[in-house]
Write a protein that holds these residues in place. Sequence first.
Motif, mmCIF file in Angstrom:
data_model
loop_
_atom_site.group_PDB
_atom_site.id
_atom_site.type_symbol
_atom_site.label_atom_id
_atom_site.label_comp_id
_atom_site.label_asym_id
_atom_site.label_seq_id
_atom_site.Cartn_x
_atom_site.Cartn_y
_atom_site.Cartn_z
ATOM 1 N N ARG A 1 0.823 -1.219 0.000
ATOM 2 C CA ARG A 1 0.000 0.000 0.000
ATOM 3 C C ARG A 1 0.853 1.265 0.000
ATOM 4 N NH1 ARG A 1 -5.009 -2.100 3.747
ATOM 5 N NH2 ARG A 1 -5.733 -3.609 2.212
ATOM 6 N N ALA A 2 2.054 1.167 0.534
ATOM 7 C CA ALA A 2 2.961 2.318 0.519
ATOM 8 C C ALA A 2 3.351 2.685 -0.905
ATOM 9 C CB ALA A 2 4.209 2.019 1.349
ATOM 10 N N ALA A 3 3.278 1.720 -1.793
ATOM 11 C CA ALA A 3 3.619 1.954 -3.195
ATOM 12 C C ALA A 3 2.446 2.539 -3.979
ATOM 13 C CB ALA A 3 4.077 0.639 -3.833
ATOM 14 N N SER A 4 1.301 2.662 -3.325
ATOM 15 C CA SER A 4 0.102 3.205 -3.966
ATOM 16 C C SER A 4 0.065 4.719 -3.865
ATOM 17 C CB SER A 4 -1.154 2.642 -3.282
ATOM 18 O OG SER A 4 -1.197 1.252 -3.366
ATOM 19 N N SER A 5 -0.984 5.265 -4.395
ATOM 20 C CA SER A 5 -1.228 6.702 -4.327
ATOM 21 C C SER A 5 -1.933 7.051 -3.021
ATOM 22 C CB SER A 5 -2.112 7.107 -5.511
ATOM 23 O OG SER A 5 -2.747 8.325 -5.265
ATOM 24 N N LEU B 1 4.019 -0.488 12.578
ATOM 25 C CA LEU B 1 4.699 -0.903 11.351
ATOM 26 C C LEU B 1 4.798 0.236 10.346
ATOM 27 C CD1 LEU B 1 3.374 -4.550 10.876
ATOM 28 C CD2 LEU B 1 5.604 -3.807 11.726
ATOM 29 N N VAL B 2 3.771 1.094 10.287
ATOM 30 C CA VAL B 2 3.842 2.260 9.403
ATOM 31 C C VAL B 2 4.931 3.207 9.895
ATOM 32 C CG1 VAL B 2 2.607 4.308 8.564
ATOM 33 C CG2 VAL B 2 1.454 2.084 8.604
ATOM 34 N N LEU B 3 4.998 3.427 11.207
ATOM 35 C CA LEU B 3 6.040 4.280 11.778
ATOM 36 C C LEU B 3 7.427 3.731 11.450
ATOM 37 C CD1 LEU B 3 7.163 6.552 13.563
ATOM 38 C CD2 LEU B 3 6.659 5.099 15.547
ATOM 39 N N LEU B 4 7.621 2.437 11.643
ATOM 40 C CA LEU B 4 8.908 1.829 11.321
ATOM 41 C C LEU B 4 9.246 2.034 9.845
ATOM 42 C CD1 LEU B 4 8.668 -1.507 13.348
ATOM 43 C CD2 LEU B 4 9.998 0.538 13.929
ATOM 44 N N VAL C 1 -5.771 6.643 -2.792
ATOM 45 C CA VAL C 1 -6.446 5.362 -2.573
ATOM 46 C C VAL C 1 -5.922 4.603 -1.360
ATOM 47 C CG1 VAL C 1 -7.075 5.077 -5.002
ATOM 48 C CG2 VAL C 1 -4.899 4.150 -4.172
ATOM 49 N N SER C 2 -4.869 5.091 -0.732
ATOM 50 C CA SER C 2 -4.247 4.346 0.357
ATOM 51 C C SER C 2 -4.051 5.196 1.610
ATOM 52 C CB SER C 2 -2.885 3.803 -0.098
ATOM 53 O OG SER C 2 -2.177 3.264 1.007
ATOM 54 N N TYR C 3 -4.679 4.765 2.700
ATOM 55 C CA TYR C 3 -4.484 5.419 3.994
ATOM 56 C C TYR C 3 -3.022 5.294 4.429
ATOM 57 C CZ TYR C 3 -4.978 6.314 9.028
ATOM 58 O OH TYR C 3 -4.841 6.798 10.301
ATOM 59 N N THR C 4 -2.442 4.138 4.177
ATOM 60 C CA THR C 4 -1.028 3.926 4.514
ATOM 61 C C THR C 4 -0.145 4.956 3.810
ATOM 62 O OG1 THR C 4 -1.399 1.557 4.816
ATOM 63 C CG2 THR C 4 0.869 2.257 4.424
ATOM 64 N N ARG C 5 -0.363 5.150 2.530
ATOM 65 C CA ARG C 5 0.431 6.127 1.767
ATOM 66 C C ARG C 5 0.213 7.543 2.298
ATOM 67 N NH1 ARG C 5 4.884 5.765 -0.146
ATOM 68 N NH2 ARG C 5 5.162 7.658 1.019
ATOM 69 N N LYS C 6 -1.031 7.871 2.669
ATOM 70 C CA LYS C 6 -1.319 9.193 3.237
ATOM 71 C C LYS C 6 -0.542 9.405 4.528
ATOM 72 C CE LYS C 6 -5.726 10.759 1.623
ATOM 73 N NZ LYS C 6 -7.032 11.256 1.978
ATOM 74 N N LEU C 7 -0.512 8.386 5.380
ATOM 75 C CA LEU C 7 0.255 8.490 6.627
ATOM 76 C C LEU C 7 1.724 8.746 6.327
ATOM 77 C CD1 LEU C 7 -1.306 5.519 8.644
ATOM 78 C CD2 LEU C 7 -1.537 7.953 9.203
ATOM 79 N N LEU C 8 2.279 7.942 5.434
ATOM 80 C CA LEU C 8 3.698 8.073 5.106
ATOM 81 C C LEU C 8 4.008 9.419 4.465
ATOM 82 C CD1 LEU C 8 4.267 4.439 3.840
ATOM 83 C CD2 LEU C 8 5.232 5.456 5.916
#
Length: 107
Positions: A16-20, A72-75, A23-30
């Motif tokens: 999901r980090a590789a997404s936009s 895991l997102v923080l890491l 569309v991705s909450y994970t990417r927004k966080l990062l």
Amino acid sequence: MARFTIHDLAATIDARAASSGDVSYTRKLLDNGPAYCAKKFGEEAVEAVIASIEGDRDHLLAETADVMFHLLVLLKSRGVSLEDVEDVLAQRTHRSGLEEKAARKRD
């Protein structure tokens, strides 16, 4: 059916980090950076503590899942992998927790 593991969660976060961010909450966080990821992790940790004190098992389970995800997102935001953490944990298993903690105080 195979059991879902923390490694599965880490792989999902990587994908999901590789997404936009659209569309991705994970990417927004990062995209908000490590400090933001740390803040979100802290918020979830506090919520897990509160759920634990309240004694609500289902709430604690839900908050614990959130804590693990946000950790895991923080890491990831800091370039630290789950395997990196496992390596540290493996090193610590060679002595008791009390011995390991005492050694940290000397270092």
